[in-house]
Each structure stands twice: as structure tokens, then as C-alpha cells.
Design a protein around this motif. Structure first.
Motif, PDB file in Angstrom:
ATOM      1  N   ALA A  97      -4.569 -14.602   2.238  1.00 56.13           N
ATOM      2  CA  ALA A  97      -2.773 -15.405   1.833  1.00 56.13           C
ATOM      3  C   ALA A  97      -2.581 -14.583   0.660  1.00 56.13           C
ATOM      4  CB  ALA A  97      -3.200 -16.996   1.612  1.00 56.13           C
ATOM      5  N   VAL A  98      -0.992 -14.237   0.868  1.00 56.20           N
ATOM      6  CA  VAL A  98      -0.351 -13.676  -0.215  1.00 56.20           C
ATOM      7  C   VAL A  98       0.894 -14.505  -0.562  1.00 56.20           C
ATOM      8  CG1 VAL A  98       0.944 -11.662  -0.863  1.00 56.20           C
ATOM      9  CG2 VAL A  98      -0.850 -11.525   0.877  1.00 56.20           C
ATOM     10  N   SER A  99       1.207 -14.687  -1.631  1.00 59.89           N
ATOM     11  CA  SER A  99       2.120 -15.431  -2.307  1.00 59.89           C
ATOM     12  C   SER A  99       3.145 -14.631  -3.261  1.00 59.89           C
ATOM     13  CB  SER A  99       1.579 -16.714  -3.019  1.00 59.89           C
ATOM     14  OG  SER A  99       0.860 -16.345  -4.093  1.00 59.89           O
ATOM     15  N   GLY A 100       4.254 -14.830  -3.552  1.00 61.84           N
ATOM     16  CA  GLY A 100       5.026 -14.350  -4.384  1.00 61.84           C
ATOM     17  C   GLY A 100       6.508 -14.095  -3.608  1.00 61.84           C
ATOM     18  N   LYS A 101       7.284 -13.509  -4.549  1.00 57.60           N
ATOM     19  CA  LYS A 101       8.693 -13.401  -4.114  1.00 57.60           C
ATOM     20  C   LYS A 101       8.749 -12.179  -3.391  1.00 57.60           C
ATOM     21  CE  LYS A 101      10.251 -16.265  -7.732  1.00 57.60           C
ATOM     22  NZ  LYS A 101      10.805 -16.283  -9.154  1.00 57.60           N
ATOM     23  N   LEU A 102       9.725 -11.835  -2.242  1.00 58.89           N
ATOM     24  CA  LEU A 102       9.947 -10.720  -1.566  1.00 58.89           C
ATOM     25  C   LEU A 102      10.834 -10.102  -2.594  1.00 58.89           C
ATOM     26  CD1 LEU A 102      10.297 -11.763   2.150  1.00 58.89           C
ATOM     27  CD2 LEU A 102       8.350 -10.629   0.784  1.00 58.89           C
ATOM     28  N   GLY A 103      10.555  -8.922  -2.732  1.00 58.66           N
ATOM     29  CA  GLY A 103      11.513  -7.788  -3.338  1.00 58.66           C
ATOM     30  C   GLY A 103      12.058  -6.753  -2.656  1.00 58.66           C
ATOM     31  N   GLN A 104      12.489  -5.999  -3.314  1.00 58.13           N
ATOM     32  CA  GLN A 104      13.135  -4.630  -2.498  1.00 58.13           C
ATOM     33  C   GLN A 104      12.290  -4.113  -1.443  1.00 58.13           C
ATOM     34  OE1 GLN A 104      16.203  -2.328  -3.753  1.00 58.13           O
ATOM     35  NE2 GLN A 104      16.757  -4.268  -5.179  1.00 58.13           N
ATOM     36  N   ARG A 105      12.893  -3.551  -0.207  1.00 62.76           N
ATOM     37  CA  ARG A 105      12.110  -2.690   0.654  1.00 62.76           C
ATOM     38  C   ARG A 105      11.838  -1.492   0.188  1.00 62.76           C
ATOM     39  NH1 ARG A 105      11.174  -3.589   6.106  1.00 62.76           N
ATOM     40  NH2 ARG A 105      11.290  -1.475   6.448  1.00 62.76           N
ATOM     41  N   THR A 106      10.726  -0.896   0.474  1.00 58.86           N
ATOM     42  CA  THR A 106      10.333   0.494   0.129  1.00 58.86           C
ATOM     43  C   THR A 106      10.218   1.218   1.375  1.00 58.86           C
ATOM     44  OG1 THR A 106       7.862   0.085   0.045  1.00 58.86           O
ATOM     45  CG2 THR A 106       8.959  -0.498  -1.793  1.00 58.86           C
ATOM     46  N   GLU A 107       9.829   2.549   1.119  1.00 59.35           N
ATOM     47  CA  GLU A 107       9.694   3.599   2.321  1.00 59.35           C
ATOM     48  C   GLU A 107       8.466   2.934   3.034  1.00 59.35           C
ATOM     49  OE1 GLU A 107       8.270   8.009   2.438  1.00 59.35           O
ATOM     50  OE2 GLU A 107       9.724   7.689   1.022  1.00 59.35           O
ATOM     51  N   ASN A 108       7.380   2.311   2.356  1.00 64.72           N
ATOM     52  CA  ASN A 108       6.429   2.124   3.338  1.00 64.72           C
ATOM     53  C   ASN A 108       6.205   0.527   3.484  1.00 64.72           C
ATOM     54  OD1 ASN A 108       5.205   4.805   3.507  1.00 64.72           O
ATOM     55  ND2 ASN A 108       4.578   4.870   1.497  1.00 64.72           N
ATOM     56  N   GLY A 109       6.846  -0.293   3.017  1.00 61.00           N
ATOM     57  CA  GLY A 109       6.690  -1.770   3.149  1.00 61.00           C
ATOM     58  C   GLY A 109       7.621  -2.417   2.275  1.00 61.00           C
TER      59      GLY A 109
END
Length: 66
Positions: free
Chosen positions: A23-35
Motif C-alpha cells: 500500500a502506498v500513501s501520499g500526495k501525487l506530484g508531478q509526472r516524471t519521465e519514468n512515472g
């Protein structure tokens, strides 16, 4: 804390991680080249273990009464 989560591609097989869940929690940030970035990331990993079948449950499923 910031973490980079790589994109899963077709070379990654679900069978490679069949005994694990996470399970991963947190706020979505900017897209990167790999994810994408996860801001204030938290992660929990769990190993899946086979459940033990109790004698009473196995007998009930087999139609045997005690």
C-alpha cells in the motif's frame, strides 16, 4: 520526504511479486519521465501467507458434523 515511483512496464510480471502486497500513501506530484512523484510518501509491504484451515471449518465444508 519525496519518492519516485517508476512505471511498471510489460517486462515486469505479476508472478514475480505473487507473494507480496503493498500500500502506498501520499500526495501525487508531478509526472516524471519514468512515472510520477509522491509527496510525503508512505509505503507498507505485506507478505501474503497461506491461511491455515481449522479442523472445524474443514469438517463443516465436508458435511461432517461433530
Amino acid at each position: 520526504m519525496r519518492g519516485i515511483i517508476p512505471a511498471i512496464d510489460s517486462t515486469t510480471s505479476a508472478s514475480e511479486f505473487a507473494d507480496w502486497a503493498g500500500a502506498v500513501s501520499g500526495k501525487l506530484g508531478q509526472r516524471t519521465e519514468n512515472g510520477f512523484e509522491i509527496i510525503d510518501a508512505g509505503i507498507q509491504l505485506f507478505e501474503k501467507k497461506a491461511k491455515e484451515v481449522k479442523a472445524d471449518v474443514a469438517a463443516a465444508e465436508a458435511g461432517v458434523s461433530s
